[in-house]
Design a protein around this motif. Sequence first.
Motif, PDB file in Angstrom:
ATOM      1  N   LEU A   1       8.698   1.731  -1.375  1.00 55.69           N
ATOM      2  CA  LEU A   1       8.542  -0.219  -1.333  1.00 55.69           C
ATOM      3  C   LEU A   1       7.877  -0.460  -3.304  1.00 55.69           C
ATOM      4  O   LEU A   1       8.298  -1.306  -3.912  1.00 55.69           O
ATOM      5  CB  LEU A   1       8.168  -1.498  -1.254  1.00 55.69           C
ATOM      6  CG  LEU A   1       9.523  -2.253   0.161  1.00 55.69           C
ATOM      7  CD1 LEU A   1       8.218  -2.271   1.090  1.00 55.69           C
ATOM      8  CD2 LEU A   1      10.389  -2.259   0.121  1.00 55.69           C
ATOM      9  N   LEU A   2       7.342   0.914  -3.453  1.00 52.68           N
ATOM     10  CA  LEU A   2       6.161   0.512  -4.532  1.00 52.68           C
ATOM     11  C   LEU A   2       6.728   1.829  -5.232  1.00 52.68           C
ATOM     12  O   LEU A   2       5.433   1.386  -6.555  1.00 52.68           O
ATOM     13  CB  LEU A   2       4.706   0.396  -4.253  1.00 52.68           C
ATOM     14  CG  LEU A   2       4.409  -0.997  -2.572  1.00 52.68           C
ATOM     15  CD1 LEU A   2       3.204  -0.518  -2.380  1.00 52.68           C
ATOM     16  CD2 LEU A   2       4.478  -1.686  -3.522  1.00 52.68           C
ATOM     17  N   ASN A   3       7.153   2.886  -4.785  1.00 52.75           N
ATOM     18  CA  ASN A   3       7.461   4.217  -5.654  1.00 52.75           C
ATOM     19  C   ASN A   3       8.507   3.817  -6.796  1.00 52.75           C
ATOM     20  O   ASN A   3       9.093   4.989  -6.881  1.00 52.75           O
ATOM     21  CB  ASN A   3       7.326   4.958  -5.777  1.00 52.75           C
ATOM     22  CG  ASN A   3       6.864   6.554  -5.651  1.00 52.75           C
ATOM     23  OD1 ASN A   3       5.951   6.390  -6.935  1.00 52.75           O
ATOM     24  ND2 ASN A   3       7.403   7.664  -5.509  1.00 52.75           N
ATOM     25  N   GLY A   4       8.993   2.803  -6.670  1.00 56.76           N
ATOM     26  CA  GLY A   4      10.553   2.789  -7.767  1.00 56.76           C
ATOM     27  C   GLY A   4      10.037   2.942  -9.585  1.00 56.76           C
ATOM     28  O   GLY A   4       8.836   3.222  -9.856  1.00 56.76           O
TER      29      GLY A   4
ATOM     30  N   LEU B   1       6.028  -8.713  -0.299  1.00 59.34           N
ATOM     31  CA  LEU B   1       5.990  -7.927   0.682  1.00 59.34           C
ATOM     32  C   LEU B   1       5.360  -7.725   1.574  1.00 59.34           C
ATOM     33  O   LEU B   1       5.966  -7.519   2.752  1.00 59.34           O
ATOM     34  CB  LEU B   1       4.919  -6.795  -0.119  1.00 59.34           C
ATOM     35  CG  LEU B   1       4.319  -5.594   0.434  1.00 59.34           C
ATOM     36  CD1 LEU B   1       5.658  -4.862   0.622  1.00 59.34           C
ATOM     37  CD2 LEU B   1       3.405  -4.719  -0.176  1.00 59.34           C
ATOM     38  N   SER B   2       4.523  -8.971   2.890  1.00 56.43           N
ATOM     39  CA  SER B   2       4.365  -9.148   3.434  1.00 56.43           C
ATOM     40  C   SER B   2       5.136 -10.124   4.483  1.00 56.43           C
ATOM     41  O   SER B   2       5.389  -9.523   5.353  1.00 56.43           O
ATOM     42  CB  SER B   2       3.133 -10.166   3.151  1.00 56.43           C
ATOM     43  OG  SER B   2       2.341 -10.538   5.273  1.00 56.43           O
TER      44      SER B   2
ATOM     45  N   ASP C   1      14.626  -8.963  -4.917  1.00 55.68           N
ATOM     46  CA  ASP C   1      14.566  -8.504  -4.290  1.00 55.68           C
ATOM     47  C   ASP C   1      15.043  -6.874  -2.692  1.00 55.68           C
ATOM     48  O   ASP C   1      15.121  -6.348  -4.220  1.00 55.68           O
ATOM     49  CB  ASP C   1      16.663  -8.155  -4.582  1.00 55.68           C
ATOM     50  CG  ASP C   1      17.615  -7.965  -3.623  1.00 55.68           C
ATOM     51  OD1 ASP C   1      17.762  -7.597  -2.737  1.00 55.68           O
ATOM     52  OD2 ASP C   1      19.351  -7.959  -4.671  1.00 55.68           O
ATOM     53  N   PRO C   2      14.351  -6.820  -2.006  1.00 52.77           N
ATOM     54  CA  PRO C   2      14.484  -5.879  -1.355  1.00 52.77           C
ATOM     55  C   PRO C   2      15.618  -4.610  -1.398  1.00 52.77           C
ATOM     56  O   PRO C   2      15.073  -3.622  -1.497  1.00 52.77           O
ATOM     57  CB  PRO C   2      13.886  -5.663  -0.626  1.00 52.77           C
ATOM     58  CG  PRO C   2      14.404  -7.402  -0.365  1.00 52.77           C
ATOM     59  CD  PRO C   2      14.261  -8.094  -1.285  1.00 52.77           C
TER      60      PRO C   2
ATOM     61  N   ASP D   1      -0.164 -13.386   4.382  1.00 52.70           N
ATOM     62  CA  ASP D   1      -1.429 -12.876   4.758  1.00 52.70           C
ATOM     63  C   ASP D   1      -1.001 -11.489   5.275  1.00 52.70           C
ATOM     64  O   ASP D   1      -0.791 -10.449   6.229  1.00 52.70           O
ATOM     65  CB  ASP D   1      -2.465 -13.514   5.856  1.00 52.70           C
ATOM     66  CG  ASP D   1      -3.550 -12.619   6.079  1.00 52.70           C
ATOM     67  OD1 ASP D   1      -3.829 -11.161   5.822  1.00 52.70           O
ATOM     68  OD2 ASP D   1      -4.502 -13.323   6.241  1.00 52.70           O
ATOM     69  N   LEU D   2      -1.240 -10.561   3.375  1.00 53.06           N
ATOM     70  CA  LEU D   2      -0.506  -9.198   3.729  1.00 53.06           C
ATOM     71  C   LEU D   2      -1.388  -7.855   4.854  1.00 53.06           C
ATOM     72  O   LEU D   2      -1.386  -7.410   5.337  1.00 53.06           O
ATOM     73  CB  LEU D   2      -0.985  -8.414   2.607  1.00 53.06           C
ATOM     74  CG  LEU D   2      -0.169  -6.938   2.527  1.00 53.06           C
ATOM     75  CD1 LEU D   2       1.173  -6.936   3.081  1.00 53.06           C
ATOM     76  CD2 LEU D   2      -0.041  -6.425   0.969  1.00 53.06           C
ATOM     77  N   ALA D   3      -3.124  -8.178   5.358  1.00 52.43           N
ATOM     78  CA  ALA D   3      -3.370  -7.612   6.004  1.00 52.43           C
ATOM     79  C   ALA D   3      -2.989  -8.023   7.054  1.00 52.43           C
ATOM     80  O   ALA D   3      -3.160  -6.608   8.405  1.00 52.43           O
ATOM     81  CB  ALA D   3      -4.804  -8.188   4.935  1.00 52.43           C
ATOM     82  N   THR D   4      -2.934  -9.598   7.467  1.00 51.63           N
ATOM     83  CA  THR D   4      -2.810  -9.076   9.230  1.00 51.63           C
ATOM     84  C   THR D   4      -1.742  -8.702   9.033  1.00 51.63           C
ATOM     85  O   THR D   4      -1.111  -8.325  10.294  1.00 51.63           O
ATOM     86  CB  THR D   4      -2.651 -10.551   8.886  1.00 51.63           C
ATOM     87  OG1 THR D   4      -4.436 -11.608   9.447  1.00 51.63           O
ATOM     88  CG2 THR D   4      -3.179 -11.140  10.825  1.00 51.63           C
TER      89      THR D   4
END
Length: 316
Positions: A95-98, A51-52, A38-39, A71-74
Motif C-alpha cells: 500500500l505504501l511503496n507505489g 489505511l486504518s 482507491d486502494p 485508530d491505526l495503532a489499534t
Amino acid sequence: MAEPPYGVIWNRLRRGKVVPFLGAGASMAARAPDTTWDPANPASLPSGAELSRLLADETRFPFSRPAETDDLATVSSYYCDMNGRRVLRERLRELLNGDYPCGELHRFLASLEVPLVFVVTNYDSLLEKAFIAANKPYDLVIHPADRRDYANAVLWWPHGAAEPQFREPNRLEQDIDLADTTVIYKMHGSVCSDSARWDNFVITEDDYVDFLSRMTTHTAVPSLFSSDFREKSFLFLGYGLKDWNLRVVLKNLGRDQASREDGTADDEELPRSWAIQRNPSEFERRLWESRGVSIFDVGIDEFVTKLRQQAEGGRS
C-alpha cells in the motif's frame, strides 16, 4: 489572523538552524485536493484513517465506530494478532511503496543547500525520492521496529549505500558529521523502496509502547540528533496533537532541547518553534503553545509558496 514569520523561518532555515518535522499532513500535501483514495488503483498515498479503515475491513475488525476503525495503532495491533507481523508488514509495503509523486514541500526541502536533520514520522519515502530527483546526497537513519534482534540499534545508510549498517543510537556521532551531512531520520520506521528486507514500522500499540519506553532510556532519538536539536527551532509540518504518542515524543524532545550541561534551562535562550497546521482545534493550539511552539492556520502548499518567495527575495 497572524501569518507565520516567513523571514525569520527562512533566515534560520538557510543557516541550518531549523529541524523540519514531517507528519502525515506533509505526505497528504502531495495529493490532489478533493480526491478519493482507491486502494485498488491508488494514485496517491492513503491517509492514516484511510489505511486504518482498509486494514480493519480486511481483517474483520470487530468494531465499527469511526473512533475505533480510524485508530491505526489499534487496528494494526488486531491485524497483527490475527494474521501475523509478516502479513501486516507485507500488506503495508503493497500500500505504501507505489510510485507516488512528491509534493512541493518535499521538492523545496530537497533544494536547500545547507545540511539539515529531517525528522519524519511517516512511513513513505517521498522525501527520499525528492532528494534523489534533485541529486542531493543524504544519509538515512531508520528506527528498526521489526528487528527485535537489534531492538536497541538503528539502521544507518550512508549516502549511496545499498545495505544498512546497525549502529548503537548513541554512537552515531562517530559516523556522521552533521556539519556537512544531511540526515533523514525516520523515527517511526519506513517502507524501504529498494528492498522489503529492511521495511520497519512503528505502527501497533506494542510498537509505540516499545518506542516510548526507549525515550526514557534516551535510546529512541540518537544523542547525535538530540544534542543538535538544543539550539535549533523545530518546524512541524502536517502534525496534529490529538495523538498522545506524539505528545510524549514532543515532551521528551523539549526536555532534551532545554537541557544544559549544568542541568539547568533558561527559557529566554530557547529558540521559538513553529507548527503549520490547517484548522487546528483550540485544544491543539493550547498544547502547541504550552510547548513553546507558535501554531499557524496555513495550508502546507501556501506555506511553501510564501517561504520560497522569501528565499527568492520577494514578498507576497
